[in-house]
Design a protein around this motif. Sequence first.
Motif, PDB file in Angstrom:
ATOM      1  N   GLN A   1       0.912  -1.629   0.326  1.00 42.21           N
ATOM      2  CA  GLN A   1       0.150   0.070   0.200  1.00 42.21           C
ATOM      3  C   GLN A   1       0.744   1.313  -0.419  1.00 42.21           C
ATOM      4  O   GLN A   1       0.670   1.938  -1.001  1.00 42.21           O
ATOM      5  CB  GLN A   1      -0.641   0.086   1.202  1.00 42.21           C
ATOM      6  N   ASP A   2       1.966   1.441   0.602  1.00 47.47           N
ATOM      7  CA  ASP A   2       3.396   2.561   1.093  1.00 47.47           C
ATOM      8  C   ASP A   2       3.867   2.429  -0.921  1.00 47.47           C
ATOM      9  O   ASP A   2       3.588   3.609  -1.044  1.00 47.47           O
ATOM     10  CB  ASP A   2       4.198   1.930   1.814  1.00 47.47           C
ATOM     11  N   GLU A   3       3.519   1.697  -0.923  1.00 44.86           N
ATOM     12  CA  GLU A   3       4.131   1.674  -2.704  1.00 44.86           C
ATOM     13  C   GLU A   3       3.217   1.985  -3.607  1.00 44.86           C
ATOM     14  O   GLU A   3       3.838   3.145  -4.690  1.00 44.86           O
ATOM     15  CB  GLU A   3       4.609  -0.154  -2.949  1.00 44.86           C
ATOM     16  N   LYS A   4       1.755   2.556  -3.676  1.00 41.66           N
ATOM     17  CA  LYS A   4       1.026   2.521  -4.255  1.00 41.66           C
ATOM     18  C   LYS A   4       1.031   4.054  -4.001  1.00 41.66           C
ATOM     19  O   LYS A   4       0.440   4.745  -4.594  1.00 41.66           O
ATOM     20  CB  LYS A   4      -0.060   1.678  -4.412  1.00 41.66           C
ATOM     21  N   VAL A   5       1.208   4.770  -2.870  1.00 45.45           N
ATOM     22  CA  VAL A   5       0.821   6.083  -2.174  1.00 45.45           C
ATOM     23  C   VAL A   5       2.540   6.079  -3.347  1.00 45.45           C
ATOM     24  O   VAL A   5       2.182   7.183  -3.850  1.00 45.45           O
ATOM     25  CB  VAL A   5       1.210   6.186  -1.446  1.00 45.45           C
ATOM     26  N   LEU A   6       3.690   6.006  -3.690  1.00 45.48           N
ATOM     27  CA  LEU A   6       4.408   6.748  -3.896  1.00 45.48           C
ATOM     28  C   LEU A   6       4.252   6.896  -5.861  1.00 45.48           C
ATOM     29  O   LEU A   6       5.107   7.234  -6.546  1.00 45.48           O
ATOM     30  CB  LEU A   6       5.829   5.251  -3.971  1.00 45.48           C
ATOM     31  N   LYS A   7       3.607   5.502  -6.370  1.00 48.12           N
ATOM     32  CA  LYS A   7       3.912   5.157  -7.700  1.00 48.12           C
ATOM     33  C   LYS A   7       1.940   6.425  -8.271  1.00 48.12           C
ATOM     34  O   LYS A   7       2.364   6.912  -9.212  1.00 48.12           O
ATOM     35  CB  LYS A   7       2.724   3.666  -7.581  1.00 48.12           C
ATOM     36  N   LEU A   8       1.077   6.749  -7.140  1.00 41.85           N
ATOM     37  CA  LEU A   8       0.199   7.075  -7.405  1.00 41.85           C
ATOM     38  C   LEU A   8       0.836   8.428  -7.090  1.00 41.85           C
ATOM     39  O   LEU A   8       0.415   9.739  -8.263  1.00 41.85           O
ATOM     40  CB  LEU A   8      -0.935   7.237  -6.407  1.00 41.85           C
ATOM     41  N   ARG A   9       1.751   8.820  -6.421  1.00 39.65           N
ATOM     42  CA  ARG A   9       2.285  10.299  -6.840  1.00 39.65           C
ATOM     43  C   ARG A   9       2.959  10.707  -7.615  1.00 39.65           C
ATOM     44  O   ARG A   9       3.181  11.536  -8.232  1.00 39.65           O
ATOM     45  CB  ARG A   9       2.966  10.631  -5.323  1.00 39.65           C
ATOM     46  N   GLU A  10       3.896   9.818  -8.261  1.00 42.84           N
ATOM     47  CA  GLU A  10       4.587   9.351  -9.783  1.00 42.84           C
ATOM     48  C   GLU A  10       3.812   9.867 -10.634  1.00 42.84           C
ATOM     49  O   GLU A  10       4.116  11.122 -11.082  1.00 42.84           O
ATOM     50  CB  GLU A  10       5.491   8.455  -9.288  1.00 42.84           C
ATOM     51  N   ASP A  11       3.144   9.123 -10.659  1.00 45.05           N
ATOM     52  CA  ASP A  11       2.431   9.921 -11.737  1.00 45.05           C
ATOM     53  C   ASP A  11       1.358  10.512 -11.873  1.00 45.05           C
ATOM     54  O   ASP A  11       1.505  11.454 -13.125  1.00 45.05           O
ATOM     55  CB  ASP A  11       0.804   8.292 -12.360  1.00 45.05           C
ATOM     56  N   LEU A  12       0.910  10.930 -10.423  1.00 44.78           N
ATOM     57  CA  LEU A  12       0.143  12.087 -11.095  1.00 44.78           C
ATOM     58  C   LEU A  12       1.182  14.093 -11.266  1.00 44.78           C
ATOM     59  O   LEU A  12       0.786  14.649 -12.032  1.00 44.78           O
ATOM     60  CB  LEU A  12      -0.509  12.530  -9.309  1.00 44.78           C
TER      61      LEU A  12
ATOM     62  N   LYS B   1       4.091  13.560 -13.316  1.00 50.31           N
ATOM     63  CA  LYS B   1       4.417  13.549 -14.416  1.00 50.31           C
ATOM     64  C   LYS B   1       3.143  13.979 -15.433  1.00 50.31           C
ATOM     65  O   LYS B   1       3.785  14.254 -16.318  1.00 50.31           O
ATOM     66  CB  LYS B   1       4.355  12.006 -14.765  1.00 50.31           C
ATOM     67  N   ASP B   2       1.742  14.512 -14.781  1.00 51.16           N
ATOM     68  CA  ASP B   2       0.523  14.900 -15.497  1.00 51.16           C
ATOM     69  C   ASP B   2       0.695  16.131 -15.541  1.00 51.16           C
ATOM     70  O   ASP B   2      -0.046  16.650 -15.112  1.00 51.16           O
ATOM     71  CB  ASP B   2      -0.658  14.110 -15.016  1.00 51.16           C
ATOM     72  N   GLY B   3       1.605  16.771 -14.265  1.00 52.73           N
ATOM     73  CA  GLY B   3       1.782  17.898 -13.784  1.00 52.73           C
ATOM     74  C   GLY B   3       1.223  18.533 -12.744  1.00 52.73           C
ATOM     75  O   GLY B   3       1.283  20.180 -12.224  1.00 52.73           O
ATOM     76  N   TYR B   4       0.544  17.583 -12.091  1.00 55.09           N
ATOM     77  CA  TYR B   4       0.019  18.169 -10.505  1.00 55.09           C
ATOM     78  C   TYR B   4       1.095  18.597  -9.507  1.00 55.09           C
ATOM     79  O   TYR B   4       1.849  17.501  -9.370  1.00 55.09           O
ATOM     80  CB  TYR B   4      -1.222  16.875 -10.140  1.00 55.09           C
ATOM     81  N   THR B   5       0.841  19.591  -8.708  1.00 53.91           N
ATOM     82  CA  THR B   5       1.237  19.389  -7.385  1.00 53.91           C
ATOM     83  C   THR B   5       0.619  20.213  -6.214  1.00 53.91           C
ATOM     84  O   THR B   5       2.115  20.497  -5.527  1.00 53.91           O
ATOM     85  CB  THR B   5       2.194  21.107  -8.158  1.00 53.91           C
ATOM     86  N   GLU B   6      -0.441  19.813  -6.261  1.00 56.65           N
ATOM     87  CA  GLU B   6      -1.059  20.315  -5.185  1.00 56.65           C
ATOM     88  C   GLU B   6      -1.425  18.816  -4.284  1.00 56.65           C
ATOM     89  O   GLU B   6      -1.764  18.190  -4.846  1.00 56.65           O
ATOM     90  CB  GLU B   6      -2.111  21.753  -5.396  1.00 56.65           C
ATOM     91  N   ARG B   7      -1.750  19.202  -3.126  1.00 54.78           N
ATOM     92  CA  ARG B   7      -2.396  17.981  -2.458  1.00 54.78           C
ATOM     93  C   ARG B   7      -1.588  16.698  -2.528  1.00 54.78           C
ATOM     94  O   ARG B   7      -3.145  15.246  -3.607  1.00 54.78           O
ATOM     95  CB  ARG B   7      -3.869  17.774  -2.970  1.00 54.78           C
ATOM     96  N   LEU B   8      -1.036  15.955  -2.937  1.00 51.82           N
ATOM     97  CA  LEU B   8       0.250  15.019  -3.028  1.00 51.82           C
ATOM     98  C   LEU B   8       0.257  14.346  -1.995  1.00 51.82           C
ATOM     99  O   LEU B   8       1.374  13.625  -1.363  1.00 51.82           O
ATOM    100  CB  LEU B   8       0.832  15.152  -4.643  1.00 51.82           C
TER     101      LEU B   8
END
Length: 334
Positions: free
Chosen positions: A39-50, A52-59
């Motif tokens: 589950q911790d790894e999925k947090v990291l992966k979700l943040r990484e994907d976001l 890459k798409d240019g998101y910087t807030e609420r991560l």
Amino acid sequence: MAAATEQKLPIDPKYDSYDFPTTAPEAQPGHPGHTTPEQDEKVLKLREDLEKDGYTERLDTLTLLRFLRARKFDLAASKAMFVGCEKWRKEFGTDTLPATFDYKEKAEVSKFYPQYYHKTDKDGRPVYIEKMGKIDLNAMYKITTGDRMLQNLVTEYEKLSDPRLPACSRKAGKLLETCCSIMDLKGVGITSIPSVYGYVRQASEISQNYYPERLGKLYLINAPWGFSSVFSVVKGFLDPVTVNKIHVLGSGYQKELLAQVPKENLPVEFGGSCSCEGGCELSDMGPWQEAEWARPPAWANKKEEAPAPAAVENEDPGYEKKDAEGQEGVQTSA
């Protein structure tokens, strides 16, 4: 999957800056302090994907965990939910509302639809109260507009996130991410069903889509005859985790409600002993008002640089809305 054990929240210094506890009090899978390595790894992966798409807030980690839990840790679904939320926030102007929105007609609106946060339950969570039987949309539309009611709803959700929940977490000495809601159905009848349905639909959409994992317990009190039967059918369409949070009670609700909310924190009209000066409905009393636990919310620093919320046509509180036939498209959730 490996069993979750209590641990410190994995922190990303770029996004995580918490001045309150970050371990959930109950060892529920996927909750902060009780996650698995996967589950911790999925947090990291979700943040990484976001990112890459240019998101910087609420991560931050707590926010991403809430979106992941809401979608059973399905990465694609969690990302889609987060992206949809960010799109809505931009279109609605959500980020600027807490600092700029002035609901100056609140006291008058409250006479026809009381809804407010008031102190805490025995777990330390904010208590949120609504009296749905008093809803009178026609009277309210002489005071405010559907747009402003919706802006107020969102503003209060933002204030729940900060400063209310952080202050409650500091006072309780544990992470609190949810609230205890009391929905009083006294007086809800056939004639008010359209109003109630409109509210429930709107509030549910905003809550489920944009503020996931915020419901701790929900008490439906003074439920009218037959309501329990209807709800038993509805339960079949709800997630079992959500169903366990909902308690449908009739007029004899006081004993069960007082088992969750301290008597001194519950307004007198619901069987408690609290009677705030000026009325509990407008007091906004709670740890977020106590100097020992309160901290300036993050959005307060952005007040001067933030533009005012987008203007709404005919937003003047003195403007009287059209009758029911002329209200198509008006959002009626408060």
